[in-house]
Design an enzyme around this catalytic site. Structure first.
Site, PDB file in Angstrom:
ATOM      1  N   CYS A  10       0.826  -1.208   0.000  1.00 33.35           N
ATOM      2  CA  CYS A  10       0.000   0.000   0.000  1.00 33.35           C
ATOM      3  C   CYS A  10       0.858   1.255   0.000  1.00 33.35           C
ATOM      4  O   CYS A  10       0.453   2.287  -0.538  1.00 33.35           O
ATOM      5  CB  CYS A  10      -0.950   0.005   1.196  1.00 33.35           C
ATOM      6  N   HIS A  25      -1.649   1.201   7.496  1.00 36.47           N
ATOM      7  CA  HIS A  25      -2.119   1.134   6.112  1.00 36.47           C
ATOM      8  C   HIS A  25      -2.035   2.528   5.506  1.00 36.47           C
ATOM      9  O   HIS A  25      -2.293   3.531   6.178  1.00 36.47           O
ATOM     10  CB  HIS A  25      -3.562   0.622   6.079  1.00 36.47           C
TER      11      HIS A  25
END
Length: 711
Positions: free
Chosen positions: A281, A635
């Site tokens: 990510c 994230h």
């Protein structure tokens, strides 16, 4: 963290050898797509987020009664029935083996053995492209195609529903009447054109032959060029059909008919998701941001180093390894109606007929990746060119960036593997490698590189060097004599410290407001140097160079001010601080930022005098956001402004959604990107005229007026 020495449910565990946890591409919640606090059920293949995120793993336990789960990144084991962390293993040592395998996958080091010699199915792989083999690539390519096709089908069905509703409204009926009249007008224009062609042909046939054979031959060759379609004249049925349409009307309708035949993009260019290939990510967020920076994107859409790279490499190394052609490393379109399935795909010299370059009505999209290339043949500039072509082609809703990840592993070894990484560090390393590659391009066998290509490389290098490049004025003032010493320092981003009130642990810290303007003011404030440590040139000027007298040390203060503004301003908010010896924790306070930023208060006086007021105004272009509480976990997502559609997009790996400016301003920003509204030379366009005039949209035939977006 409380733990249990023995859990009876672990003893009943039987772990499958091909568990889905061994696939890094599944290290995200199947429900919300986050990569923060990911728990894998050890009784089935389910992967979901923990109870401090959206509780999807807990919901899975409540529905399936599967008690044991493992945290993918930290590799803790938790039993929901015992409601505690556990330390013991089952009789066959599955948990120990699973942890060893996960560590090997993250580090891409498969030199590991077990006491019993038992290994999981994927343990024997030794190549660093473990999950980049042909089978996995082909599977994900099909998934990307199906995802895009499914999205396209949903959009068509929704369009039909709204079209039916629109046709029932007064505006819709009026639009239908206009379209019907336009059809009649087009039919009349076509009929009139056919009549004129028939008349011209009839006149040419009645012309007497010329006396000169040479002129007669020329006349015959001239008449051959005009091959009208013979249509028998029909008697007009009504006076309305006898009406002759004007020439301007002919041209207007002809343009309308030509434009109606152009293909509309499947998705808005730039609204293409990037699949998470296993804790990637951080890379996906950075690539989305760079592709949405207009000047950066246009440069790499124009420049492709693959053509000369193969020539120089083969001529220089004489290696038996053949560098893959451009079609081996880019996204292509293969013929869909090809009857011979065993034949090799057609080769094209460029992207103009591929997925990224043009519109092929009967082609199947396919992603082809390089096969074990040597590191000296890999080009990050080429991978950016290829990826940007695909992302801005308007054809894909989802793409798996295998080739880009493979190149990063080879050229930036610190990011090799599937461990979680920092987006700021990756961005700095990526830009450094790109700059180095462009600088060394012209020095490698320049005679083999065309002059136009060398000129283009030089222009792109100039853009890459200057797009983020700014200058700081470091001014040290001696408090004894008030003498000022100035030093110019380059910068490519500004790392902003949080105010002192956020540097200590406290319960009310998060409730205290903080703004990016306050952090910029702290960055440019005057700082007193501790003690008498400054060697002032003015105070020591009277002391002889070889004098035995000691150097005079004085107290001083230091201040940093911006003396040259970059075209794209990167603000890195230093959210992670050291807590103890080896622990880095996150400052989770929200930092307020505006869509428009005025940098005038943070510049030195010389800049204030030399620049116009418009040069200090910056517009927000992108935001990289970090979700999570720690440095080694979490994230990354990105908010990007799409200039093609005129809206903001939230890029969460494969899931993209339209958002408002209010949603963007509520994000917990980690990196902010601001674009200068007017440059120092007074231009609003940052792209050099040479690149701007010659650049083409990756999908020239696409109608970019469509604002459809992934839902």
């Amino acid at each position: 963290m409380l733990t249990m020495d023995k859990c009876k449910h672990i003893g009943q565990l039987r772990l499958a050898q091909d568990h889905s946890i061994l696939n890094p591409q599944k290290w995200h919640c199947v429900d919300c797509n986050t990569t923060e606090s990911i728990w894998a059920c050890l009784s089935c293949s389910h992967v979901a987020c923990g109870r401090y995120i959206e509780e999807h793993a807990l919901k899975h336990f409540q529905e399936s009664s599967h008690p044991v789960a493992l945290e993918v990144n930290e590799m803790y084991v938790f039993c929901y029935l015992c409601d505690d962390y556990v330390l013991n293993d089952n009789a066959t040592g599955d948990l120990k083996l699973l942890r060893s395998m996960l560590s090997a996958i993250k580090s891409q080091n498969y030199q590991c053995t077990t006491r019993s010699g038992r290994v999981l199915r994927s343990m024997g792989t030794s190549d660093d492209t473990y999950y980049l083999h042909d089978g996995t690539q082909s599977l994900l390519q099909n998934e990307d195609q199906m995802y895009t096709a499914l999205w396209h089908r949903r959009r068509i069905l929704m369009s039909k529903i709204f079209r039916t509703w629109f046709e029932q409204s007064p505006t819709g009926r009026k639009r239908q009447e206009e379209q019907f009249q336009e059809k009649i007008a087009k039919r009349e224009v076509k009929k009139r054109r056919q009549e004129l062609e028939y008349q011209v042909k009839a006149e040419l046939e009645t012309i007497h032959p010329r006396k000169s054979l040479r002129l007669q031959g020329l006349a015959q060759s001239t008449t051959v060029e005009i091959v009208p379609v013979q249509v028998p004249l029909q008697t007009p049925a009504s006076p309305a059909k006898d009406k002759v349409v004007s020439t301007s009307e002919d041209v207007r309708l002809k343009k309308a008919s030509d434009s109606s035949g152009k293909r509309r993009p499947i998705v808005t260019p730039g609204v293409t998701g990037l699949r998470n290939l296993g804790n990637t990510c951080y890379m996906n967020s950075v690539l989305q941001v760079l592709s949405h920076l207009l000047i950066f994107r246009q440069c790499f859409l124009k420049l492709d180093l693959n053509q000369w790279l193969a020539v120089t490499a083969s001529d220089k190394t004489r290696s038996p390894y053949k560098h893959p052609s451009i079609t081996d490393t880019v996204y292509q379109m293969n013929e869909c109606q090809e009857t011979d399935t065993g034949s090799a795909p057609s080769r094209h010299p460029s992207l103009s007929l591929g997925l990224s370059g043009g519109a092929s009505k009967s082609r199947k999209m396919e992603l082809i990746q390089p096969r074990e290339p040597s590191s000296q043949y890999i080009s990050l500039c080429h991978e950016l060119h290829t990826l940007f072509q695909v992302m801005w082609s308007g054809k894909w809703a989802l793409v798996s960036p295998f080739a880009m990840l493979h190149s990063v592993w080879r050229l930036i070894p610190a990011f090799r593997g599937y461990a979680q990484q920092d987006a700021q560090e990756f961005l700095c390393e990526l830009l450094d490698k790109i700059q180095h590659e462009l600088e060394t391009t012209g020095t490698r066998l320049p005679a083999l590189i065309p002059t136009s290509q060398r000129k283009l490389i030089k222009q792109v290098l100039n853009v890459v060097n200057n797009i983020f490049h700014g200058q700081l004025l470091s001014q040290v003032t001696c408090l004894a004599c008030d003498n000022k010493s100035n030093t110019i320092e380059p910068f490519w981003d500004l790392s902003l410290e949080f105010p002192e009130r956020y540097q200590c642990n406290g319960k009310d810290i998060a409730s205290q407001p903080c703004r990016v303007t306050e952090m910029l003011a702290k960055f440019t404030e005057t700082e007193a140097l501790e003690g008498k440590i400054y060697v002032c040139d003015h105070c020591n000027s009277k002391r002889r160079r070889f004098s035995s007298k000691s150097v005079v040390l004085t107290e001083a203060q230091k201040q940093l001010m911006i003396c040259h503004l970059p075209q794209v301003l990167r603000l890195h908010l230093k959210r992670f601080r050291w807590s103890g010896r080896n622990n880095r924790e996150k400052i989770g306070v929200h930092v307020g930022f505006e869509e428009i930023l005025n940098m005038e208060p943070y510049c030195c006086r010389e800049s204030l005098k030399s620049l116009r007021p418009e040069c200090f105004i910056y517009d927000l272009s992108a935001v990289v956001m970090h979700h999570g509480k720690g440095f080694g976990s979490g994230h990354y997502t990105a908010y990007c402004y799409n200039s093609e559609g005129g809206f903001w997009v939230h890029c969460n790996d494969s899931k993209l959604s339209m958002c408002t400016m209010d949603e963007v301003c509520k994000a917990q920003a980690y990196i902010l990107f601001y674009t200068q509204r007017v440059t120092e030379n007074g231009h609003s366009k940052l792209l050099p005229p040479e690149l701007l005039s010659g650049s083409q949209h990756p999908n020239e035939e696409a109608d970019t007026s469509s604002n459809e977006i992934l839902s």
